[in-house]
Write an enzyme that holds these catalytic residues in place. Structure first.
Site, short mmCIF file in Angstrom:
data_model
loop_
_atom_site.label_atom_id
_atom_site.label_comp_id
_atom_site.label_asym_id
_atom_site.label_seq_id
_atom_site.Cartn_x
_atom_site.Cartn_y
_atom_site.Cartn_z
N HIS A 90 -4.70 10.40 -7.03
CA HIS A 90 -4.39 9.27 -7.90
C HIS A 90 -4.88 9.54 -9.31
CE1 HIS A 90 -3.90 6.55 -4.30
NE2 HIS A 90 -2.84 6.33 -5.01
N ASP A 100 16.76 -5.12 4.21
CA ASP A 100 15.88 -6.27 4.36
C ASP A 100 14.51 -5.71 4.76
OD1 ASP A 100 14.42 -8.45 5.18
OD2 ASP A 100 16.07 -9.38 6.30
#
Ligand code: MEV
Length: 427
Positions: free
Chosen positions: A376, A278
């Site tokens: 990136h 969760d």
């Protein structure tokens, strides 16, 4: 033609095909789109329907493993599920940096979760607080009776705490039931326990109970992780200073602290997703814990030790389970746990704390040096090269050339692949 409506009585009772047909009608999905939607991949439709309601398909995210993790002197391959490029590479890189000084150490506290029972209409709340505390044993016994299996495995109620809150609706009694949930995340067990003790609390106080629910500020179930990174491994003392300054910035400014902690959560949530935890509960707990002093703070601290090396530490709630819930049902979560080779929920919490710290280290190192865009950009360029048909060494060649030229695009990647391949055939 009648207007589109989202009011579809009995939608949940339909089978998946019928549901998808209705959705396709509503949204004008093509046959190809509906087919793709219903490609459940490695999640059997029946399992999907056990997990949630109104299922119309499954959505696949990439799953990767971060390498190089040495946690408490044990090697781990860490499964991560995430949509963001560079996160897995960054975690693996940071884990490598920590290896030379023994890796990352982590320790989880006992897995104690809190359930809250809200009692209103109590005229003399401070007096009733004493009465509840006097009946601690009985309350804890009622709680334990709800889950004999948990008690058999060494868990169960550990304590009762009572707070008097000054709320916008006047004073309010809040009872905290503390339960050791062992290898479970624990929400179901403690919610049931809270519901079971509530009538007894009403009898004791003469008040009215409304809420009986877990607190996601799981501050009795913490993980602590720490590591040393040699200055030479990082590229010198200047990098160490840069990272310490980055942390100090976060400690002084909630705008930065939010991003700092986001970086930690990149790692934590990716492992949580891979193991079907969760993750909302973990995130809620992390951010509430970060703000526990009244001011939002970074979850980690980075300092320089007497040798000029970098030392980092992290402390955060980590409510994870390896029994019950989606972790038990989802076949890939089972495999992820097997890859991790963990034996207890606490061990999983420790690995996740270590991953959070490593992820944070990777981000701060990049930010304090070349900046985050370079990594990136490299990955993006490599991805484009692969999409354009490059394989092997050609991937790096094409990516490097595009970065050098400052033109990182699919079109350029295609041109370069073609060019390199034709040069190769000429030779
Ligand atoms: C990006 O997903 C995470 C970072 O922004 C974290 C940070 O700034 O510390 C790089």
């Amino acid at each position: 033609m009648s207007a589109k409506t989202s009011r579809i009585p009995g939608f949940y009772k339909l089978d998946i095909n019928e549901r998808v047909r209705k959705v396709a009608e509503f949204a004008g999905l093509s046959e190809e789109e509906t087919k793709l939607l219903m490609n459940f991949g490695n999640l059997d439709p029946k399992t999907a329907e056990i997990m949630i309601e109104n299922v119309i398909g499954a959505m696949s995210y990439p799953m990767a493993v971060a390498v190089n993790f040495l946690v408490n002197r044990k090697d781990y391959l860490v499964p991560m599920v995430i949509e963001e490029t560079s996160v897995v590479a960054a975690a693996s890189h940071a884990a490598k940096l920590t290896r030379e000084s023994g890796g990352i150490y982590a320790k989880a506290t006992d897995p104690v979760m809190i359930a809250q029972i809200q009692v209103v209409n109590v005229r003399d709340p401070f007096y009733k607080k004493m009465i509840i505390l006097e009946h601690k044993k009985e309350l804890m016994k009622i709680a334990d009776e709800q889950d004999p299996i948990l008690v058999k495995f060494g868990g169960g109620a550990r304590d009762i705490e009572v707070r008097v809150l000054d709320s916008p609706k006047g004073p309010m009694l809040v009872v905290h039931l503390l339960v050791d949930v062992r290898d479970a995340m624990g929400a179901n067990a403690i919610n049931r326990m809270a519901e079971a003790v509530a009538p007894y609390i009403e009898d004791l106080t003469g008040g009215k109970v409304y809420l009986r629910i877990i607190s996601n500020l799981a501050d009795r179930r913490l993980v602590r992780a720490w590591t040393t990174v040699k200055k030479d491994v990082l590229g010198g003392e200047d990098v160490v200073d840069g990272i310490v300054y980055a942390w100090a910035f976060a400690a002084a400014d909630p705008y930065r602290a939010a991003t700092h902690n986001k970086g930690i959560m990149n790692g934590v949530v990716a492992v949580a997703l891979a193991t079907a935890q969760d993750h909302r509960a973990i995130e809620a707990g992390a951010h509430a814990y970060a703000a526990r002093s009244g001011r939002y703070m970074p979850l980690s601290v980075w300092e320089k030790n007497e040798n000029g090396d970098l030392v980092g530490s992290l402390e955060m709630p980590m409510a994870v389970g390896i029994v019950g819930g989606a972790t038990k049902v989802h076949p890939i979560a089972r495999i992820a746990l097997k890859i991790l080779g963990i034996k207890t929920a606490n061990e999983l919490a420790e690995v996740m704390g270590a991953v959070g710290l490593a992820q944070n280290l990777a981000a701060l190192r990049a930010l304090a040096t070349e900046g985050i865009s370079r990594g990136h950009m490299e990955l993006h360029a490599r991805n484009l090269a692969v999409m354009a048909g490059a394989t092997g060494e050609l991937v790096d060649k094409v990516a490097e050339k595009m970065i050098k030229e400052g033109d990182i695009s699919f079109k350029r990647a295609q041109e370069l692949v073609e060019q390199f391949l034709s040069e190769k055939t000429k030779h």
